[in-house]
Motif scaffolding. Sequence first.
Motif, PDB file in Angstrom:
ATOM      1  N   CYS A 532       9.832 123.221  -9.867  1.00 41.88           N
ATOM      2  CA  CYS A 532      10.329 124.104 -10.918  1.00 41.88           C
ATOM      3  C   CYS A 532      10.614 125.520 -10.405  1.00 41.88           C
ATOM      4  CB  CYS A 532       9.323 124.166 -12.065  1.00 41.88           C
ATOM      5  SG  CYS A 532       9.065 122.579 -12.871  1.00 41.88           S
ATOM      6  N   ARG A 533      10.072 125.876  -9.239  1.00 47.54           N
ATOM      7  CA  ARG A 533      10.283 127.209  -8.687  1.00 47.54           C
ATOM      8  C   ARG A 533      11.577 127.207  -7.869  1.00 47.54           C
ATOM      9  NH1 ARG A 533       4.124 127.454  -6.406  1.00 47.54           N
ATOM     10  NH2 ARG A 533       3.068 127.366  -8.439  1.00 47.54           N
ATOM     11  N   SER A 534      12.359 128.262  -8.051  1.00 44.10           N
ATOM     12  CA  SER A 534      13.686 128.322  -7.388  1.00 44.10           C
ATOM     13  C   SER A 534      13.562 128.569  -5.880  1.00 44.10           C
ATOM     14  CB  SER A 534      14.543 129.418  -8.040  1.00 44.10           C
ATOM     15  OG  SER A 534      13.875 130.679  -7.941  1.00 44.10           O
ATOM     16  N   GLN A 535      12.627 129.354  -5.457  1.00 43.27           N
ATOM     17  CA  GLN A 535      12.488 129.702  -4.045  1.00 43.27           C
ATOM     18  C   GLN A 535      11.209 129.123  -3.449  1.00 43.27           C
ATOM     19  OE1 GLN A 535      12.761 133.959  -3.716  1.00 43.27           O
ATOM     20  NE2 GLN A 535      14.918 134.028  -4.371  1.00 43.27           N
ATOM     21  N   SER A 536      10.887 127.912  -3.779  1.00 47.35           N
ATOM     22  CA  SER A 536       9.682 127.289  -3.271  1.00 47.35           C
ATOM     23  C   SER A 536       9.938 126.649  -1.924  1.00 47.35           C
ATOM     24  CB  SER A 536       9.186 126.235  -4.266  1.00 47.35           C
ATOM     25  OG  SER A 536      10.150 125.216  -4.400  1.00 47.35           O
ATOM     26  N   SER A 537       8.881 126.404  -1.198  1.00 50.30           N
ATOM     27  CA  SER A 537       8.997 125.743   0.101  1.00 50.30           C
ATOM     28  C   SER A 537       9.497 124.320  -0.024  1.00 50.30           C
ATOM     29  CB  SER A 537       7.647 125.771   0.810  1.00 50.30           C
ATOM     30  OG  SER A 537       6.658 125.113   0.023  1.00 50.30           O
ATOM     31  N   LEU A 538       9.242 123.677  -1.195  1.00 51.04           N
ATOM     32  CA  LEU A 538       9.715 122.312  -1.420  1.00 51.04           C
ATOM     33  C   LEU A 538      11.232 122.261  -1.401  1.00 51.04           C
ATOM     34  CD1 LEU A 538       9.160 119.345  -2.159  1.00 51.04           C
ATOM     35  CD2 LEU A 538       9.147 120.038  -4.558  1.00 51.04           C
ATOM     36  N   ALA A 539      11.863 123.230  -2.016  1.00 50.77           N
ATOM     37  CA  ALA A 539      13.333 123.248  -2.042  1.00 50.77           C
ATOM     38  C   ALA A 539      13.903 123.583  -0.670  1.00 50.77           C
ATOM     39  CB  ALA A 539      13.805 124.257  -3.083  1.00 50.77           C
ATOM     40  N   GLN A 540      13.192 124.357   0.115  1.00 51.95           N
ATOM     41  CA  GLN A 540      13.692 124.751   1.420  1.00 51.95           C
ATOM     42  C   GLN A 540      13.470 123.673   2.480  1.00 51.95           C
ATOM     43  OE1 GLN A 540      11.783 128.455   2.309  1.00 51.95           O
ATOM     44  NE2 GLN A 540      12.743 129.562   0.575  1.00 51.95           N
ATOM     45  N   LEU A 541      12.285 123.034   2.442  1.00 48.43           N
ATOM     46  CA  LEU A 541      11.949 122.065   3.486  1.00 48.43           C
ATOM     47  C   LEU A 541      12.336 120.639   3.118  1.00 48.43           C
ATOM     48  CD1 LEU A 541       8.393 123.398   4.441  1.00 48.43           C
ATOM     49  CD2 LEU A 541      10.549 123.845   5.603  1.00 48.43           C
ATOM     50  N   GLY A 542      12.233 120.304   1.839  1.00 46.64           N
ATOM     51  CA  GLY A 542      12.422 118.924   1.426  1.00 46.64           C
ATOM     52  C   GLY A 542      11.089 118.282   1.072  1.00 46.64           C
ATOM     53  N   PRO A 543      11.125 117.139   0.379  1.00 45.57           N
ATOM     54  CA  PRO A 543       9.869 116.537  -0.107  1.00 45.57           C
ATOM     55  C   PRO A 543       8.928 116.109   1.010  1.00 45.57           C
ATOM     56  CG  PRO A 543      11.754 115.657  -1.272  1.00 45.57           C
ATOM     57  CD  PRO A 543      12.314 116.438  -0.122  1.00 45.57           C
ATOM     58  N   VAL A 544       9.491 115.419   2.066  1.00 42.19           N
ATOM     59  CA  VAL A 544       8.606 114.840   3.087  1.00 42.19           C
ATOM     60  C   VAL A 544       7.973 115.927   3.952  1.00 42.19           C
ATOM     61  CG1 VAL A 544       8.486 113.281   5.062  1.00 42.19           C
ATOM     62  CG2 VAL A 544       9.863 112.670   3.060  1.00 42.19           C
ATOM     63  N   PRO A 545       8.736 116.878   4.498  1.00 39.41           N
ATOM     64  CA  PRO A 545       8.076 117.928   5.284  1.00 39.41           C
ATOM     65  C   PRO A 545       7.114 118.778   4.448  1.00 39.41           C
ATOM     66  CG  PRO A 545      10.414 117.860   5.763  1.00 39.41           C
ATOM     67  CD  PRO A 545      10.221 116.963   4.603  1.00 39.41           C
ATOM     68  N   TRP A 546       7.514 118.992   3.180  1.00 39.13           N
ATOM     69  CA  TRP A 546       6.603 119.778   2.313  1.00 39.13           C
ATOM     70  C   TRP A 546       5.267 119.070   2.140  1.00 39.13           C
ATOM     71  CZ3 TRP A 546       4.272 118.773  -2.361  1.00 39.13           C
ATOM     72  CH2 TRP A 546       3.690 119.856  -3.015  1.00 39.13           C
ATOM     73  N   LEU A 547       5.339 117.748   1.955  1.00 40.07           N
ATOM     74  CA  LEU A 547       4.095 116.986   1.741  1.00 40.07           C
ATOM     75  C   LEU A 547       3.220 117.008   2.972  1.00 40.07           C
ATOM     76  CD1 LEU A 547       2.571 113.994   2.033  1.00 40.07           C
ATOM     77  CD2 LEU A 547       2.356 115.297  -0.083  1.00 40.07           C
ATOM     78  N   PHE A 548       3.857 116.783   4.170  1.00 37.67           N
ATOM     79  CA  PHE A 548       3.045 116.772   5.387  1.00 37.67           C
ATOM     80  C   PHE A 548       2.443 118.147   5.649  1.00 37.67           C
ATOM     81  CE2 PHE A 548       5.588 112.934   6.459  1.00 37.67           C
ATOM     82  CZ  PHE A 548       4.536 112.076   6.707  1.00 37.67           C
ATOM     83  N   GLY A 549       3.220 119.197   5.358  1.00 37.34           N
ATOM     84  CA  GLY A 549       2.682 120.538   5.552  1.00 37.34           C
ATOM     85  C   GLY A 549       1.536 120.862   4.606  1.00 37.34           C
ATOM     86  N   GLN A 550       1.688 120.524   3.338  1.00 32.12           N
ATOM     87  CA  GLN A 550       0.615 120.773   2.374  1.00 32.12           C
ATOM     88  C   GLN A 550      -0.632 119.946   2.688  1.00 32.12           C
ATOM     89  OE1 GLN A 550       0.483 123.013   0.016  1.00 32.12           O
ATOM     90  NE2 GLN A 550       2.583 123.776   0.339  1.00 32.12           N
ATOM     91  N   CYS A 551      -0.413 118.685   3.087  1.00 34.26           N
ATOM     92  CA  CYS A 551      -1.577 117.818   3.398  1.00 34.26           C
ATOM     93  C   CYS A 551      -2.361 118.394   4.574  1.00 34.26           C
ATOM     94  CB  CYS A 551      -1.081 116.418   3.707  1.00 34.26           C
ATOM     95  SG  CYS A 551      -2.407 115.226   4.007  1.00 34.26           S
ATOM     96  N   HIS A 552      -1.611 118.884   5.616  1.00 33.00           N
ATOM     97  CA  HIS A 552      -2.294 119.459   6.777  1.00 33.00           C
ATOM     98  C   HIS A 552      -3.053 120.731   6.382  1.00 33.00           C
ATOM     99  CE1 HIS A 552      -3.067 120.583  10.928  1.00 33.00           C
ATOM    100  NE2 HIS A 552      -2.522 121.794  10.676  1.00 33.00           N
ATOM    101  N   ALA A 553      -2.419 121.591   5.546  1.00 38.22           N
ATOM    102  CA  ALA A 553      -3.067 122.845   5.146  1.00 38.22           C
ATOM    103  C   ALA A 553      -4.300 122.599   4.276  1.00 38.22           C
ATOM    104  CB  ALA A 553      -2.058 123.732   4.402  1.00 38.22           C
ATOM    105  N   VAL A 554      -4.208 121.655   3.359  1.00 34.84           N
ATOM    106  CA  VAL A 554      -5.346 121.372   2.476  1.00 34.84           C
ATOM    107  C   VAL A 554      -6.516 120.800   3.258  1.00 34.84           C
ATOM    108  CG1 VAL A 554      -6.123 119.879   0.597  1.00 34.84           C
ATOM    109  CG2 VAL A 554      -3.984 121.133   0.376  1.00 34.84           C
ATOM    110  N   GLN A 555      -6.235 119.860   4.168  1.00 35.41           N
ATOM    111  CA  GLN A 555      -7.325 119.273   4.950  1.00 35.41           C
ATOM    112  C   GLN A 555      -7.937 120.279   5.910  1.00 35.41           C
ATOM    113  OE1 GLN A 555      -5.693 115.741   6.766  1.00 35.41           O
ATOM    114  NE2 GLN A 555      -6.219 114.476   4.970  1.00 35.41           N
ATOM    115  N   LYS A 556      -7.130 121.183   6.410  1.00 32.33           N
ATOM    116  CA  LYS A 556      -7.668 122.213   7.284  1.00 32.33           C
ATOM    117  C   LYS A 556      -8.596 123.145   6.532  1.00 32.33           C
ATOM    118  CE  LYS A 556      -6.221 125.750  10.597  1.00 32.33           C
ATOM    119  NZ  LYS A 556      -5.080 126.461  11.229  1.00 32.33           N
TER     120      LYS A 556
END
Length: 780
Positions: A532-556
């Motif tokens: 829903c955010r216009s300038q979010s990382s999801l829109a810039q990176l795409g669903p798959v890279p965004w997910l892998f990045g968030q998963c790595h950050a959360v687990q870290k």
Amino acid sequence: MHRLSFVVYVVLSFVSLELSFCLEIYRRDILKAREERCGAERHLPQLKLYTALHGQDVCVRVHLSVEPLLTNEALKIDFSDSQTGASHTLLIWNRNRTLLWNSTNGEQLFQPHKAKVLTRKTTTTPHRTYWILRYDCFPAQSGSEVNMSVYSHSDMLISASYIVEHVKTDYDDPMPEASVTVDNRAKQFTVTLQTDQIVRISLCYKHSYAECNELTYFGQIDPKVNRTVNLSFSYLVPCLCVQLWYTGIDTRRNTQCPLKESILPQGGEILPSSSVRVLGCVLHWEPVCPSDQSNPSVSLCWLIHGWSFYCVPAPNSTLHSIQHLKYDVSAVDKHPQMCVKFSLNGSHQVFCPFVSEGKSEWSVTVVPGSLHLHVQLTSTTAATFAAQRCVRDGAQCASDGPVISRHVEGGTTESELSVPFPFLSSELCVQVWRLDPFLLGRRIICPEYTHRRWGLIIGAAFTLMVTVTVLVCITCYLLKRSTSVWRSAERRPLLLVCSSDNTAHVTAVCSLASCLQGEMFVDVRLAQWAQCRSQSSLAQLGPVPWLFGQCHAVQKAGGVVLIAWSPDAHQAYLRWQKSNSVAKRKGASGMYGCAEDCCKDKEKTCYDEEWMEEWQQSSSITAPVFNSALACLWASIHSDGQGQGFGLVCFQGIDGSSDIPKQLRCVQRYCLPRDLPSLIDNLGSSMDGIGKTEGSSRCWSRLVSKALSFFASRQLAPRLEAGLPVSDRRSTKIIPRFSQKLKSGRKCKMLKRKKRQSKVASSCVSRKKSSEAELLGAQI
């Protein structure tokens, strides 16, 4: 000559005495008088006339109830017969409780006769006394009307008219026969009549003479209707009798006393049925059976207010009999609470005859003090008093400690005694008595400790209430502080992944994310929110890279990746597994084998591909995000982490959301809202205020964290339930119907799938045949 005259004188005197005795027996005019007692409500005088037989002659019997005559006071009774015109006058006057009387018929004057006033014994305490005068009798004719008037000092007291009844002249009237049995336990006579005529029955107390004082009249009994009659009574006493007689006038009565010869328990209820009264200095005991020769033991006792049916015996206070049934009470302390205890054959009865004696000559009050009981005495006459401590034990008060005496001067001045005691107890009393001049009986005063007890109770209650209030305030402050620290503490980040675009599923996931982020201050990361955010990382990176990045950050950061499971997730997981197995088999065969394997795979997974294409087309974010999260979960399960940092969430009420494959059941699972406390506790276990403590403080902090997690889940559960499907909040009777509809819908879908699979298989077979034909043509 003198000797002969003396013998003649003796003989004549003897003959005259015999003649006078015979005439006295035959006389019809006999006056009897007895004294009775009654309540204040009885109206006097009363006059009753009866028809009686005297030999073969009919006469009228008189019963007159009047106030006791004073000394030398006279009564005049005038009688007249209207049929014969005869008149008679009866004169009565009192000489020291001996009545002198004579009867005249207008001409003849008889010599005066004497009649003593007998005293009757009753069981009631008298309010006043009266006399019953019975005169037998004035001659009359059957059927005639007679008039009678009673005068005192020329004043008419009462008058009456009476019609003489017709009676039999046969003296030998028959008596009704009956048998009487006794039930001592039920206090009942059973009378069986042995006659066919109507009989009258009553209970009476039989005295030493032939007369039976009527107690209860039961009326007329017709043997043709009821031959057996039950008569209840109050007391088992030997003189209680049953009287039976026919309905005629002055008929003979059959009197039976079945208790007279029977053995009664404890000698019968002689004491409970008796009464006492004080006349001057003499105590009269009055049993209902005056001929009773019982000799009970009599002693004094003190009635303590508040004790039910307890009268504490006074030491050395036995009363001795001065005559039969009479006891001397001249040296007794006549206080209203001083009572008399009668004991006979193991039974006891307490009477308090001094209630009406008025105010006592001396009074005593006991006030508890500091290790002393202060005895305050007041006496109208000079006397010496003694006091001693005693301890109550049931109906006894055991003497304890020394006897303390004090002389009190007469008047209104008070004197005080101090009786020491080693301890304060509600059973502690003081017994006080008069020594000189000596009076029998001891007053037992038990101070009232209730007001002091109430003071202690109120003080202790107030102290306890203040203590509890302070503890509650401190506890509330600490809990509030701990709650604020716990709520504001930094929590693990949370990556929440949707597995379906189903409206109910997405609503439940968003409701969970909103509750955790808004109430628990959890850093929730959700692809639907980032989209829903216009300038979010999801829109810039795409669903798959965004997910892998968030998963790595959360687990870290030590957070948790929660995958919300659904039926669509289950299908996607199966498709994901099949695609992995097909990829492994690629390159293992030639062109023909590949075409054959491809055809077989299309038979099995043709419909799955069609469903996967539809699911991927429905949302450009949900499918790739879920597939990427599934790949991360699978990699974590087959690595050293064993799926740590991941979790699966299913929602109650969403059908199929709990169908988790066996390969993924090693991962932590939460079924919401049931496991909401466990989820909140796992998310908040690393907050600063609790996680850094050690030892016993850490255990206590962990316990507080568990409790706060539970109460927080109770607050969040209603909000989470509001986001679940409506079917979950329906009654248990509605859910089975809804599940039946779901099952029927699934059956229809399964039939459609089978039809599609059959079409795909047939197309694959036709393609295979065409390819084989082309290969054969090429070889030829």
